[in-house]
Design a protein around this motif. Structure first.
Motif, PDB file in Angstrom:
ATOM      1  N   ARG A  21       0.858  -1.216  -0.036  1.00  0.00           N
ATOM      2  CA  ARG A  21      -0.018  -0.161  -0.124  1.00  0.00           C
ATOM      3  C   ARG A  21       0.868   1.078  -0.107  1.00  0.00           C
ATOM      4  O   ARG A  21       0.567   2.286  -0.536  1.00  0.00           O
ATOM      5  N   ASN A  22       2.082   1.325   0.619  1.00  0.00           N
ATOM      6  CA  ASN A  22       2.833   2.476   0.920  1.00  0.00           C
ATOM      7  C   ASN A  22       3.531   2.707  -0.270  1.00  0.00           C
ATOM      8  O   ASN A  22       3.674   3.874  -0.852  1.00  0.00           O
ATOM      9  N   GLU A  23       4.025   1.688  -1.157  1.00  0.00           N
ATOM     10  CA  GLU A  23       4.489   1.869  -2.562  1.00  0.00           C
ATOM     11  C   GLU A  23       3.745   2.230  -3.778  1.00  0.00           C
ATOM     12  O   GLU A  23       3.989   3.084  -4.390  1.00  0.00           O
ATOM     13  N   TYR A  24       2.507   1.562  -3.616  1.00  0.00           N
ATOM     14  CA  TYR A  24       1.887   1.564  -5.013  1.00  0.00           C
ATOM     15  C   TYR A  24       0.433   2.421  -4.708  1.00  0.00           C
ATOM     16  O   TYR A  24      -0.080   2.826  -5.946  1.00  0.00           O
ATOM     17  N   LEU A  25      -0.291   2.356  -3.584  1.00  0.00           N
ATOM     18  CA  LEU A  25      -1.601   2.783  -3.433  1.00  0.00           C
ATOM     19  C   LEU A  25      -1.460   4.489  -3.229  1.00  0.00           C
ATOM     20  O   LEU A  25      -0.694   4.861  -2.488  1.00  0.00           O
ATOM     21  N   ILE A  26      -2.307   5.333  -3.913  1.00  0.00           N
ATOM     22  CA  ILE A  26      -2.553   6.677  -3.615  1.00  0.00           C
ATOM     23  C   ILE A  26      -3.780   7.105  -2.896  1.00  0.00           C
ATOM     24  O   ILE A  26      -4.737   6.800  -3.530  1.00  0.00           O
ATOM     25  N   GLU A  27      -3.563   7.612  -1.494  1.00  0.00           N
ATOM     26  CA  GLU A  27      -5.004   7.720  -0.875  1.00  0.00           C
ATOM     27  C   GLU A  27      -5.081   9.270  -0.578  1.00  0.00           C
ATOM     28  O   GLU A  27      -4.082   9.876  -0.851  1.00  0.00           O
ATOM     29  N   GLY A  28      -6.303   9.752  -0.114  1.00  0.00           N
ATOM     30  CA  GLY A  28      -6.163  11.060   0.112  1.00  0.00           C
ATOM     31  C   GLY A  28      -6.071  12.001  -1.164  1.00  0.00           C
ATOM     32  O   GLY A  28      -5.632  13.383  -0.752  1.00  0.00           O
ATOM     33  N   LEU A  29      -6.674  11.708  -2.220  1.00  0.00           N
ATOM     34  CA  LEU A  29      -6.389  12.587  -3.334  1.00  0.00           C
ATOM     35  C   LEU A  29      -6.871  13.929  -3.285  1.00  0.00           C
ATOM     36  O   LEU A  29      -6.746  14.888  -3.918  1.00  0.00           O
ATOM     37  N   PHE A  30      -8.341  13.968  -2.734  1.00  0.00           N
ATOM     38  CA  PHE A  30      -9.203  15.164  -2.858  1.00  0.00           C
ATOM     39  C   PHE A  30      -9.254  15.520  -1.418  1.00  0.00           C
ATOM     40  O   PHE A  30      -9.841  14.965  -0.639  1.00  0.00           O
ATOM     41  N   ILE A  31      -8.852  16.657  -1.308  1.00  0.00           N
ATOM     42  CA  ILE A  31      -8.731  17.521   0.066  1.00  0.00           C
ATOM     43  C   ILE A  31      -9.420  18.736  -0.391  1.00  0.00           C
ATOM     44  O   ILE A  31      -9.087  19.357  -1.195  1.00  0.00           O
ATOM     45  N   PRO A  32     -10.703  19.354   0.186  1.00  0.00           N
ATOM     46  CA  PRO A  32     -11.199  20.615  -0.283  1.00  0.00           C
ATOM     47  C   PRO A  32     -10.299  21.765  -0.124  1.00  0.00           C
ATOM     48  O   PRO A  32      -9.789  21.859   0.936  1.00  0.00           O
ATOM     49  N   ASN A  81     -12.452  15.662 -14.967  1.00  0.00           N
ATOM     50  CA  ASN A  81     -13.298  16.112 -14.114  1.00  0.00           C
ATOM     51  C   ASN A  81     -14.196  14.920 -13.454  1.00  0.00           C
ATOM     52  O   ASN A  81     -15.111  14.692 -14.314  1.00  0.00           O
ATOM     53  N   VAL A  82     -14.074  14.690 -12.485  1.00  0.00           N
ATOM     54  CA  VAL A  82     -14.920  13.593 -11.671  1.00  0.00           C
ATOM     55  C   VAL A  82     -16.256  13.975 -10.616  1.00  0.00           C
ATOM     56  O   VAL A  82     -16.460  13.317 -10.020  1.00  0.00           O
ATOM     57  N   GLY A  83     -16.425  15.218 -10.804  1.00  0.00           N
ATOM     58  CA  GLY A  83     -17.106  15.747  -9.833  1.00  0.00           C
ATOM     59  C   GLY A  83     -18.191  16.658 -10.697  1.00  0.00           C
ATOM     60  O   GLY A  83     -18.233  16.714 -11.835  1.00  0.00           O
ATOM     61  N   PRO A  84     -19.038  17.548  -9.972  1.00  0.00           N
ATOM     62  CA  PRO A  84     -19.795  18.628 -10.736  1.00  0.00           C
ATOM     63  C   PRO A  84     -19.099  19.530 -11.450  1.00  0.00           C
ATOM     64  O   PRO A  84     -17.867  19.632 -11.563  1.00  0.00           O
ATOM     65  N   ARG A  85     -19.886  20.362 -11.945  1.00  0.00           N
ATOM     66  CA  ARG A  85     -19.160  21.356 -13.296  1.00  0.00           C
ATOM     67  C   ARG A  85     -18.279  22.164 -12.672  1.00  0.00           C
ATOM     68  O   ARG A  85     -18.436  22.764 -11.545  1.00  0.00           O
ATOM     69  N   GLY A  86     -17.299  22.500 -13.229  1.00  0.00           N
ATOM     70  CA  GLY A  86     -16.247  23.395 -13.033  1.00  0.00           C
ATOM     71  C   GLY A  86     -15.545  23.882 -14.243  1.00  0.00           C
ATOM     72  O   GLY A  86     -15.912  23.790 -15.505  1.00  0.00           O
ATOM     73  N   SER A  87     -14.323  24.570 -14.034  1.00  0.00           N
ATOM     74  CA  SER A  87     -13.613  25.048 -15.312  1.00  0.00           C
ATOM     75  C   SER A  87     -12.150  25.048 -15.046  1.00  0.00           C
ATOM     76  O   SER A  87     -11.859  25.050 -13.869  1.00  0.00           O
ATOM     77  N   VAL A  88     -11.394  25.098 -16.086  1.00  0.00           N
ATOM     78  CA  VAL A  88      -9.898  25.375 -15.952  1.00  0.00           C
ATOM     79  C   VAL A  88      -9.552  26.190 -16.778  1.00  0.00           C
ATOM     80  O   VAL A  88      -9.787  26.402 -17.866  1.00  0.00           O
ATOM     81  N   LYS A 115     -11.342  25.921 -11.184  1.00  0.00           N
ATOM     82  CA  LYS A 115     -12.381  26.780 -10.607  1.00  0.00           C
ATOM     83  C   LYS A 115     -13.548  25.696 -10.638  1.00  0.00           C
ATOM     84  O   LYS A 115     -13.805  24.942 -11.330  1.00  0.00           O
ATOM     85  N   SER A 116     -14.508  26.009  -9.565  1.00  0.00           N
ATOM     86  CA  SER A 116     -15.582  25.196  -9.315  1.00  0.00           C
ATOM     87  C   SER A 116     -16.778  26.331  -9.659  1.00  0.00           C
ATOM     88  O   SER A 116     -16.630  27.444  -9.294  1.00  0.00           O
ATOM     89  N   GLU A 117     -17.741  25.735 -10.224  1.00  0.00           N
ATOM     90  CA  GLU A 117     -18.977  26.780 -10.656  1.00  0.00           C
ATOM     91  C   GLU A 117     -19.952  27.076  -9.154  1.00  0.00           C
ATOM     92  O   GLU A 117     -20.280  27.998  -8.992  1.00  0.00           O
ATOM     93  N   ASP A 118     -19.730  26.020  -8.444  1.00  0.00           N
ATOM     94  CA  ASP A 118     -20.687  25.991  -7.151  1.00  0.00           C
ATOM     95  C   ASP A 118     -19.632  25.691  -5.888  1.00  0.00           C
ATOM     96  O   ASP A 118     -19.248  24.560  -6.000  1.00  0.00           O
ATOM     97  N   SER A 119     -19.200  26.459  -5.222  1.00  0.00           N
ATOM     98  CA  SER A 119     -18.427  26.294  -4.137  1.00  0.00           C
ATOM     99  C   SER A 119     -18.790  25.303  -2.849  1.00  0.00           C
ATOM    100  O   SER A 119     -18.005  24.561  -2.452  1.00  0.00           O
ATOM    101  N   ALA A 120     -20.068  25.135  -2.892  1.00  0.00           N
ATOM    102  CA  ALA A 120     -20.767  24.355  -1.941  1.00  0.00           C
ATOM    103  C   ALA A 120     -20.819  22.869  -2.548  1.00  0.00           C
ATOM    104  O   ALA A 120     -21.159  21.845  -1.618  1.00  0.00           O
ATOM    105  N   ASN A 121     -20.699  22.811  -3.861  1.00  0.00           N
ATOM    106  CA  ASN A 121     -20.895  21.488  -4.554  1.00  0.00           C
ATOM    107  C   ASN A 121     -19.749  21.390  -5.771  1.00  0.00           C
ATOM    108  O   ASN A 121     -20.056  21.664  -7.032  1.00  0.00           O
ATOM    109  N   PRO A 122     -18.346  21.373  -5.237  1.00  0.00           N
ATOM    110  CA  PRO A 122     -17.294  21.650  -5.985  1.00  0.00           C
ATOM    111  C   PRO A 122     -16.935  20.737  -7.156  1.00  0.00           C
ATOM    112  O   PRO A 122     -17.175  19.537  -6.623  1.00  0.00           O
ATOM    113  N   ALA A 123     -16.116  21.062  -8.058  1.00  0.00           N
ATOM    114  CA  ALA A 123     -15.582  19.945  -9.137  1.00  0.00           C
ATOM    115  C   ALA A 123     -14.654  19.406  -8.269  1.00  0.00           C
ATOM    116  O   ALA A 123     -13.867  19.454  -7.047  1.00  0.00           O
TER     117      ALA A 123
END
Length: 277
Positions: A21-32, A81-88, A115-123
């Motif tokens: 897990r330490n060598e190959y698994l990547i956890e905690g990729l998404f932090i608000p 993008n694996v979440g709601p609408r946003g922009s780059v 950027k997220s379109e809705d900060s309460a429901n972010p990309a």
């Protein structure tokens, strides 16, 4: 930026679960409100995730680790993008990103903002980046524009749809190949029968999974397989010598990103079922 070093198959077959897990698994990729990056010495691929909330988040180089003035000074990047609408925003040009849309940005672009379109429901932007030697134009591919490739069967529990975004017949790049596979309900297996490809490495990112769902990801040499339990929105690094396959407790979606010297999607070394151990 977290650093992961390359490993070899002889060492890996002796790893216990924690080491794998330490060598190959990547956890905690998404932090608000943050950008998380993992730099692997396996083909020097960078994997990351970013959730922009009330403010835009810049893609910035870690000068100590990358030795570059800006992130894309010697690199290219693919973003999905694996979440709601946003922009780059790329050097002032804004690209609106719906769920499962892909954006490629080539060598030399200086400013990239998420950027997220809705900060309460972010990309939720997932990314892979590889070294580059030539500039290719920035290009977006919406999932509605990508040509679906339907494969597998319910009989084998692997009925799925593959969307290729960055590849030889799609968005052009130096070495990055990137796409997404969606398993249909009632199907759990991916990439079985399995394969290796000694000319490139790969990173799988699993998502669209229930909170209590897992994928038993198989890795290792065909005759020395190991498994790693992967949960929603986690990624796993697959060196060129390793198989990369898995079975879930339900259907799921995964993004595959490849780095190396060969971009041909079908260039792989098949492993027969009787070889697996």
């Amino acid at each position: 930026m977290e650093i992961r070093y390359a490993t070899n198959p002889a060492a890996t077959k002796a790893f216990d679960t924690e080491q794998l897990r330490n060598e190959y698994l990547i956890e905690g990729l998404f932090i608000p409100g943050e950008l998380k990056l993992v730099y692997s010495h396996v083909d020097r691929i960078i994997t990351g995730g970013v959730i922009p909330t009330s403010q835009a988040i810049a893609l910035e180089a870690d000068r100590k680790e990358m030795g570059a003035e800006f992130f894309l000074a010697r690199r290219e990047i693919g973003i999905i993008n694996v979440g709601p609408r946003g922009s780059v925003v790329v050097d002032g040009e804004e690209f609106v990103m719906e769920t499962k849309d892909c954006l490629y940005i080539g060598l030399g672009k200086r400013e990239v903002l998420f950027k997220s379109e809705d900060s309460a429901n972010p990309a939720r932007f997932y990314l892979n980046s590889t070294p580059a030697h030539k500039e290719y134009p920035t290009a977006k591919a919406a999932i509605s524009e990508a040509e679906p490739n339907h494969l597998g069967s319910i009989t084998n529990s692997n009925e799925r749809t593959i969307y290729k975004y960055i590849h030889e017949q799609g968005i052009k790049s130096c070495q990055l190949v990137m796409g997404m596979t969606l398993l249909k309900p009632g199907n759990m297996w991916n990439t079985m029968p399995c394969h290796t490809h000694n000319r490139r490495s790969e990173v799988y990112f699993y998502f669209d999974m229930p909170e209590d769902g897992v994928v038993f990801h198989l890795m290792g040499e065909p005759t020395e397989t190991r498994h790693v339990v992967v949960r929603n929105e986690q990624a796993i690094i697959s060196p060129s010598w390793s198989i990369h396959s898995g079975v879930g407790t339900s259907n799921y979606t995964f993004i595959w990103g490849m780095a190396g010297e060969n971009q041909e999607f079908a260039d792989m070394d098949p492993v027969t079922m009787k070889e697996l151990r």
